[in-house]
Design a protein around this motif. Structure first.
Motif, PDB file in Angstrom:
ATOM      1  N   LYS A  21     -18.547  16.358 -70.320  1.00 58.95           N
ATOM      2  CA  LYS A  21     -17.826  17.336 -71.132  1.00 58.95           C
ATOM      3  C   LYS A  21     -18.777  18.467 -71.539  1.00 58.95           C
ATOM      4  O   LYS A  21     -18.416  19.654 -71.489  1.00 58.95           O
ATOM      5  CB  LYS A  21     -17.224  16.669 -72.363  1.00 58.95           C
ATOM      6  CG  LYS A  21     -16.389  17.608 -73.210  1.00 58.95           C
ATOM      7  CD  LYS A  21     -15.878  16.902 -74.438  1.00 58.95           C
ATOM      8  CE  LYS A  21     -15.026  17.750 -75.327  1.00 58.95           C
ATOM      9  NZ  LYS A  21     -15.463  19.061 -75.619  1.00 58.95           N
ATOM     10  N   GLU A  22     -19.974  18.104 -71.927  1.00 60.22           N
ATOM     11  CA  GLU A  22     -20.980  19.110 -72.326  1.00 60.22           C
ATOM     12  C   GLU A  22     -21.329  20.015 -71.141  1.00 60.22           C
ATOM     13  O   GLU A  22     -21.430  21.236 -71.288  1.00 60.22           O
ATOM     14  CB  GLU A  22     -22.232  18.392 -72.844  1.00 60.22           C
ATOM     15  CG  GLU A  22     -23.099  19.255 -73.714  1.00 60.22           C
ATOM     16  CD  GLU A  22     -24.245  18.451 -74.353  1.00 60.22           C
ATOM     17  OE1 GLU A  22     -25.319  19.058 -74.479  1.00 60.22           O
ATOM     18  OE2 GLU A  22     -24.060  17.273 -74.704  1.00 60.22           O
ATOM     19  N   ILE A  23     -21.467  19.426 -69.957  1.00 59.05           N
ATOM     20  CA  ILE A  23     -21.756  20.211 -68.748  1.00 59.05           C
ATOM     21  C   ILE A  23     -20.618  21.192 -68.478  1.00 59.05           C
ATOM     22  O   ILE A  23     -20.843  22.369 -68.204  1.00 59.05           O
ATOM     23  CB  ILE A  23     -21.998  19.283 -67.530  1.00 59.05           C
ATOM     24  CG1 ILE A  23     -23.343  18.586 -67.650  1.00 59.05           C
ATOM     25  CG2 ILE A  23     -21.914  20.073 -66.224  1.00 59.05           C
ATOM     26  CD1 ILE A  23     -23.591  17.495 -66.604  1.00 59.05           C
ATOM     27  N   ASN A  24     -19.392  20.697 -68.582  1.00 56.86           N
ATOM     28  CA  ASN A  24     -18.231  21.572 -68.367  1.00 56.86           C
ATOM     29  C   ASN A  24     -18.181  22.693 -69.404  1.00 56.86           C
ATOM     30  O   ASN A  24     -17.841  23.837 -69.074  1.00 56.86           O
ATOM     31  CB  ASN A  24     -16.931  20.770 -68.367  1.00 56.86           C
ATOM     32  CG  ASN A  24     -16.754  19.986 -67.086  1.00 56.86           C
ATOM     33  OD1 ASN A  24     -17.268  20.377 -66.038  1.00 56.86           O
ATOM     34  ND2 ASN A  24     -16.033  18.874 -67.163  1.00 56.86           N
ATOM     35  N   ASP A  25     -18.511  22.352 -70.646  1.00 59.91           N
ATOM     36  CA  ASP A  25     -18.548  23.382 -71.698  1.00 59.91           C
ATOM     37  C   ASP A  25     -19.585  24.461 -71.360  1.00 59.91           C
ATOM     38  O   ASP A  25     -19.317  25.660 -71.498  1.00 59.91           O
ATOM     39  CB  ASP A  25     -18.864  22.755 -73.060  1.00 59.91           C
ATOM     40  CG  ASP A  25     -17.714  21.928 -73.615  1.00 59.91           C
ATOM     41  OD1 ASP A  25     -16.581  22.058 -73.094  1.00 59.91           O
ATOM     42  OD2 ASP A  25     -17.951  21.150 -74.573  1.00 59.91           O
ATOM     43  N   PHE A  26     -20.767  24.028 -70.916  1.00 60.02           N
ATOM     44  CA  PHE A  26     -21.816  24.986 -70.556  1.00 60.02           C
ATOM     45  C   PHE A  26     -21.395  25.831 -69.350  1.00 60.02           C
ATOM     46  O   PHE A  26     -21.673  27.027 -69.289  1.00 60.02           O
ATOM     47  CB  PHE A  26     -23.146  24.285 -70.280  1.00 60.02           C
ATOM     48  CG  PHE A  26     -23.868  23.835 -71.533  1.00 60.02           C
ATOM     49  CD1 PHE A  26     -24.031  24.698 -72.604  1.00 60.02           C
ATOM     50  CD2 PHE A  26     -24.386  22.553 -71.623  1.00 60.02           C
ATOM     51  CE1 PHE A  26     -24.696  24.287 -73.757  1.00 60.02           C
ATOM     52  CE2 PHE A  26     -25.051  22.135 -72.766  1.00 60.02           C
ATOM     53  CZ  PHE A  26     -25.202  22.996 -73.841  1.00 60.02           C
ATOM     54  N   LYS A  27     -20.724  25.204 -68.390  1.00 64.28           N
ATOM     55  CA  LYS A  27     -20.230  25.953 -67.232  1.00 64.28           C
ATOM     56  C   LYS A  27     -19.225  27.021 -67.677  1.00 64.28           C
ATOM     57  O   LYS A  27     -19.258  28.160 -67.199  1.00 64.28           O
ATOM     58  CB  LYS A  27     -19.588  25.019 -66.204  1.00 64.28           C
ATOM     59  CG  LYS A  27     -20.569  24.246 -65.373  1.00 64.28           C
ATOM     60  CD  LYS A  27     -19.847  23.374 -64.362  1.00 64.28           C
ATOM     61  CE  LYS A  27     -20.812  22.597 -63.492  1.00 64.28           C
ATOM     62  NZ  LYS A  27     -20.116  21.737 -62.524  1.00 64.28           N
ATOM     63  N   ASN A  28     -18.353  26.661 -68.595  1.00 65.17           N
ATOM     64  CA  ASN A  28     -17.367  27.613 -69.114  1.00 65.17           C
ATOM     65  C   ASN A  28     -18.053  28.756 -69.861  1.00 65.17           C
ATOM     66  O   ASN A  28     -17.685  29.927 -69.712  1.00 65.17           O
ATOM     67  CB  ASN A  28     -16.353  26.922 -70.034  1.00 65.17           C
ATOM     68  CG  ASN A  28     -15.374  26.056 -69.265  1.00 65.17           C
ATOM     69  OD1 ASN A  28     -15.133  26.292 -68.082  1.00 65.17           O
ATOM     70  ND2 ASN A  28     -14.809  25.050 -69.919  1.00 65.17           N
ATOM     71  N   ILE A  29     -19.044  28.409 -70.660  1.00 63.67           N
ATOM     72  CA  ILE A  29     -19.797  29.439 -71.399  1.00 63.67           C
ATOM     73  C   ILE A  29     -20.494  30.381 -70.416  1.00 63.67           C
ATOM     74  O   ILE A  29     -20.449  31.609 -70.566  1.00 63.67           O
ATOM     75  CB  ILE A  29     -20.816  28.780 -72.364  1.00 63.67           C
ATOM     76  CG1 ILE A  29     -20.087  28.095 -73.518  1.00 63.67           C
ATOM     77  CG2 ILE A  29     -21.808  29.815 -72.888  1.00 63.67           C
ATOM     78  CD1 ILE A  29     -20.985  27.238 -74.398  1.00 63.67           C
ATOM     79  N   ALA A  30     -21.107  29.806 -69.379  1.00 62.11           N
ATOM     80  CA  ALA A  30     -21.797  30.630 -68.371  1.00 62.11           C
ATOM     81  C   ALA A  30     -20.808  31.524 -67.629  1.00 62.11           C
ATOM     82  O   ALA A  30     -21.080  32.700 -67.382  1.00 62.11           O
ATOM     83  CB  ALA A  30     -22.564  29.743 -67.396  1.00 62.11           C
ATOM     84  N   ALA A  31     -19.656  30.986 -67.284  1.00 60.17           N
ATOM     85  CA  ALA A  31     -18.639  31.775 -66.572  1.00 60.17           C
ATOM     86  C   ALA A  31     -18.135  32.917 -67.452  1.00 60.17           C
ATOM     87  O   ALA A  31     -17.965  34.051 -66.981  1.00 60.17           O
ATOM     88  CB  ALA A  31     -17.481  30.874 -66.136  1.00 60.17           C
ATOM     89  N   ARG A  32     -17.894  32.622 -68.742  1.00 62.25           N
ATOM     90  CA  ARG A  32     -17.456  33.680 -69.665  1.00 62.25           C
ATOM     91  C   ARG A  32     -18.533  34.744 -69.839  1.00 62.25           C
ATOM     92  O   ARG A  32     -18.237  35.941 -69.861  1.00 62.25           O
ATOM     93  CB  ARG A  32     -17.087  33.072 -71.028  1.00 62.25           C
ATOM     94  CG  ARG A  32     -15.648  32.637 -71.084  1.00 62.25           C
ATOM     95  CD  ARG A  32     -15.224  32.271 -72.506  1.00 62.25           C
ATOM     96  NE  ARG A  32     -14.897  30.859 -72.478  1.00 62.25           N
ATOM     97  CZ  ARG A  32     -15.502  29.909 -73.171  1.00 62.25           C
ATOM     98  NH1 ARG A  32     -16.445  30.202 -74.017  1.00 62.25           N
ATOM     99  NH2 ARG A  32     -15.147  28.656 -73.045  1.00 62.25           N
ATOM    100  N   ALA A  33     -19.780  34.306 -69.937  1.00 63.43           N
ATOM    101  CA  ALA A  33     -20.888  35.262 -70.098  1.00 63.43           C
ATOM    102  C   ALA A  33     -21.001  36.153 -68.863  1.00 63.43           C
ATOM    103  O   ALA A  33     -21.221  37.367 -68.972  1.00 63.43           O
ATOM    104  CB  ALA A  33     -22.196  34.521 -70.351  1.00 63.43           C
ATOM    105  N   GLN A  34     -20.842  35.557 -67.707  1.00 66.38           N
ATOM    106  CA  GLN A  34     -20.906  36.337 -66.472  1.00 66.38           C
ATOM    107  C   GLN A  34     -19.743  37.332 -66.401  1.00 66.38           C
ATOM    108  O   GLN A  34     -19.921  38.489 -66.030  1.00 66.38           O
ATOM    109  CB  GLN A  34     -20.895  35.413 -65.260  1.00 66.38           C
ATOM    110  CG  GLN A  34     -21.171  36.142 -63.964  1.00 66.38           C
ATOM    111  CD  GLN A  34     -21.363  35.184 -62.796  1.00 66.38           C
ATOM    112  OE1 GLN A  34     -21.052  34.007 -62.889  1.00 66.38           O
ATOM    113  NE2 GLN A  34     -21.866  35.703 -61.696  1.00 66.38           N
ATOM    114  N   ALA A  35     -18.560  36.895 -66.781  1.00 64.60           N
ATOM    115  CA  ALA A  35     -17.395  37.796 -66.793  1.00 64.60           C
ATOM    116  C   ALA A  35     -17.604  38.917 -67.804  1.00 64.60           C
ATOM    117  O   ALA A  35     -17.284  40.080 -67.528  1.00 64.60           O
ATOM    118  CB  ALA A  35     -16.128  37.012 -67.107  1.00 64.60           C
ATOM    119  N   ASP A  36     -18.154  38.576 -68.973  1.00 64.41           N
ATOM    120  CA  ASP A  36     -18.440  39.595 -69.983  1.00 64.41           C
ATOM    121  C   ASP A  36     -19.437  40.629 -69.450  1.00 64.41           C
ATOM    122  O   ASP A  36     -19.285  41.827 -69.699  1.00 64.41           O
ATOM    123  CB  ASP A  36     -18.996  38.962 -71.264  1.00 64.41           C
ATOM    124  CG  ASP A  36     -17.936  38.219 -72.071  1.00 64.41           C
ATOM    125  OD1 ASP A  36     -16.733  38.452 -71.813  1.00 64.41           O
ATOM    126  OD2 ASP A  36     -18.320  37.425 -72.959  1.00 64.41           O
TER     127      ASP A  36
END
Length: 173
Positions: A21-36
């Protein structure tokens, strides 16, 4: 009653799920940061284009007033004396110069001695009166913007024939 082994497996399973779950959360954060970041870059491109367009528009408006003055000078040149025409052209030239000064573009100040950083020697004229590298005349004015040469001053420089003859005598000796 659950055995110690089952408890340990359940505990390990929960840790594994928690880590996934933590890995998925970090992946989501990274994806959002990249989109931003992509969105930020796109916004910056648009803003820079808008700034460039505004700058060009403001410059064009200033130039258009000078063009209007040139048109007026041409129209009035048929009926005017040379002195009136000359004064009109001088006024137009001053307007151009003032527009450049607003953008921190200035004429290179005249020097008496050749400086390769701000001058371009187009002609070399022999002279017995001037020392080597003296500027005899300016052929085309040079300009600096924020202390950086954007066009060097084109000049005619002197070559002292006395020094030239003296150097020739020293080589022959």
């Amino acid at each position: 009653m659950p055995s110690k082994k089952n408890k340990k497996e359940n505990s390990d399973q929960k840790k594994l799920e928690s880590l996934e779950k933590e890995i998925n959360d970090f992946k989501n954060i990274a994806a959002r940061a990249q989109a931003d970041l992509v969105n930020y870059r796109n916004r910056m491109k648009i803003e820079l284009l808008e700034i460039e367009q505004k700058t060009i528009k403001n410059f064009a408006l200033k130039m258009l007033t000078v063009i209007d003055d040139i048109d007026l000078a041409i129209e009035n040149s048929k009926d005017s004396s040379k002195e009136v025409l000359s004064n009109g052209l001088s006024s137009i030239r001053n307007k151009f110069e003032n527009i450049l000064k607003l953008k921190n573009i200035n004429i290179i100040e005249e020097n008496k001695k050749f400086d390769p950083y701000i001058h371009e020697a187009l002609l070399k004229t022999e002279s017995s009166e001037q020392e080597d590298g003296s500027i005899l005349r300016v052929l085309r004015k040079g300009y600096v913007m924020n202390n950086e040469v954007i066009r060097p001053t084109q000049v005619e420089i002197s070559e002292n024939i006395n020094n030239k003859n003296h150097d020739k005598e020293n080589k022959d000796a």
